[in-house]
Design a protein around this motif. Structure first.
Motif, mmCIF file in Angstrom:
data_model
loop_
_atom_site.group_PDB
_atom_site.id
_atom_site.type_symbol
_atom_site.label_atom_id
_atom_site.label_comp_id
_atom_site.label_asym_id
_atom_site.label_seq_id
_atom_site.Cartn_x
_atom_site.Cartn_y
_atom_site.Cartn_z
ATOM 1 N N VAL A 52 -49.229 39.657 -54.229
ATOM 2 C CA VAL A 52 -50.166 38.418 -54.862
ATOM 3 C C VAL A 52 -50.329 37.574 -53.439
ATOM 4 N N GLN A 53 -51.795 37.115 -53.177
ATOM 5 C CA GLN A 53 -51.899 36.630 -52.140
ATOM 6 C C GLN A 53 -52.650 35.363 -52.425
ATOM 7 N N LEU A 54 -52.370 34.101 -51.950
ATOM 8 C CA LEU A 54 -53.053 32.777 -51.968
ATOM 9 C C LEU A 54 -53.512 32.345 -50.481
ATOM 10 N N THR A 91 -48.113 35.221 -49.132
ATOM 11 C CA THR A 91 -48.072 36.630 -49.778
ATOM 12 C C THR A 91 -46.963 36.734 -50.201
ATOM 13 N N SER A 92 -46.738 37.226 -51.689
ATOM 14 C CA SER A 92 -45.502 37.746 -52.123
ATOM 15 C C SER A 92 -45.478 39.185 -52.719
ATOM 16 N N PHE A 93 -44.747 40.036 -52.309
ATOM 17 C CA PHE A 93 -44.740 41.282 -52.954
ATOM 18 C C PHE A 93 -43.822 41.708 -53.789
ATOM 19 N N PRO A 98 -40.125 39.470 -51.326
ATOM 20 C CA PRO A 98 -40.415 38.602 -49.996
ATOM 21 C C PRO A 98 -41.595 37.944 -50.110
ATOM 22 N N VAL A 99 -41.797 36.757 -49.418
ATOM 23 C CA VAL A 99 -42.790 35.809 -49.439
ATOM 24 C C VAL A 99 -43.012 35.584 -48.046
ATOM 25 N N ALA A 100 -44.252 35.942 -47.643
ATOM 26 C CA ALA A 100 -44.706 35.768 -46.044
ATOM 27 C C ALA A 100 -45.621 34.861 -45.893
ATOM 28 N N LEU A 101 -45.599 33.772 -45.075
ATOM 29 C CA LEU A 101 -46.537 32.998 -44.634
ATOM 30 C C LEU A 101 -47.212 33.553 -43.502
ATOM 31 N N GLY A 102 -48.562 33.447 -43.310
ATOM 32 C CA GLY A 102 -49.186 33.893 -42.352
ATOM 33 C C GLY A 102 -50.651 33.598 -42.052
ATOM 34 N N GLY A 146 -38.572 39.196 -41.541
ATOM 35 C CA GLY A 146 -39.393 40.061 -42.100
ATOM 36 C C GLY A 146 -40.882 39.956 -41.670
ATOM 37 N N VAL A 147 -41.650 40.957 -41.540
ATOM 38 C CA VAL A 147 -43.094 40.779 -40.772
ATOM 39 C C VAL A 147 -44.003 41.500 -42.009
ATOM 40 N N ALA A 148 -45.167 40.701 -42.100
ATOM 41 C CA ALA A 148 -46.074 41.264 -43.166
ATOM 42 C C ALA A 148 -47.354 41.612 -42.266
ATOM 43 N N TYR A 149 -47.827 42.830 -42.364
ATOM 44 C CA TYR A 149 -49.012 43.076 -41.894
ATOM 45 C C TYR A 149 -49.954 43.594 -42.878
ATOM 46 N N GLN A 150 -51.301 43.255 -42.387
ATOM 47 C CA GLN A 150 -52.412 43.434 -43.077
ATOM 48 C C GLN A 150 -53.905 43.856 -42.280
ATOM 49 N N LEU A 151 -54.242 44.930 -42.660
ATOM 50 C CA LEU A 151 -55.424 45.452 -42.200
ATOM 51 C C LEU A 151 -56.514 45.967 -43.184
ATOM 52 N N ASN A 152 -57.519 45.373 -43.696
ATOM 53 C CA ASN A 152 -58.349 45.506 -44.464
ATOM 54 C C ASN A 152 -59.435 46.054 -43.769
#
Length: 188
Positions: A95-97, A116-118, A138-142, A174-180
């Motif tokens: 879930v991403q805001l 983002t929360s997973f 996990p909740v990541a700020l990025g 922890g690290v959140a990676y995103q590639l759309n």
């Protein structure tokens, strides 16, 4: 006497209107409002690619996609929220805001701040630093960058969006990676 005062008032009013026209101003009744772009432009979008969260104590996601809603304010500022489905390292629901800014026009690259929360399944590891598995999602700020983004007639397409986020693991990060790979949307 009354007719003279009325005629004088009308003449003064007529003179004032003539003077206003002579100075380039239009009387209030003759001005038409200019066509302006809407302040809010709401839309929906979908995207697909790689979205993962990796740390020493847990890993989530990898391949999947998401759908969301977006509000573009004054063709400049972006507010969006989406929910997706990821698979490979457990079935997870990110879930991403996000909030950010875009360039106006046909070519409209964007930069967004994300939270983002997973939720869902994850691969967990028991380590010396984490002798018990972490149960909270996990909740990541990025951030998310969309350098190849285009808007045409109420539609938009974005290619190769990439993002990075961090989340505290206490101890560690922890690290959140995103590639759309592709993101498409319509606005109304």
């Amino acid at each position: 006497m009354k007719r003279t005062l009325l005629a004088g008032a009308l003449a003064l009013a007529g003179l004032t209107a003539v003077e206003a026209r002579a100075e380039g101003e239009q009387p209030a009744a003759e001005t038409a409002p200019a066509a302006e772009a809407p302040v809010h432009r709401f839309g929906v979008y979908s995207r697909g690619g790689v979205h993962a969260y990796l740390s020493n104590s847990r890993s989530v996601g990898v391949f999947g996609g998401s759908v969301g809603v977006r509000d573009i304010i004054q063709d400049r500022f972006i507010l969006q929220a989406d929910v997706g489905f990821l698979t490979n390292l457990g079935n997870a629901v990110p879930v991403q805001l996000a909030a950010g800014v875009q360039r106006k026009g046909l070519y409209s690259p964007a930069a967004l701040l994300t939270l983002t929360s997973f939720f869902g399944e994850r691969l967990t590891f028991v380590t010396v630093d984490h002798p018990v598995a972490i149960r909270t999602p996990p909740v990541a700020l990025g951030f998310l960058l969309a350098p190849a983004r285009f808007n045409v007639a109420g539609g938009e397409i974005s290619l190769l969006e990439f993002g990075l986020g961090v989340s505290p693991e206490f101890p560690g990060w922890g690290v959140a990676y995103q590639l759309n790979l592709v993101s498409v949307g319509v606005s109304f």
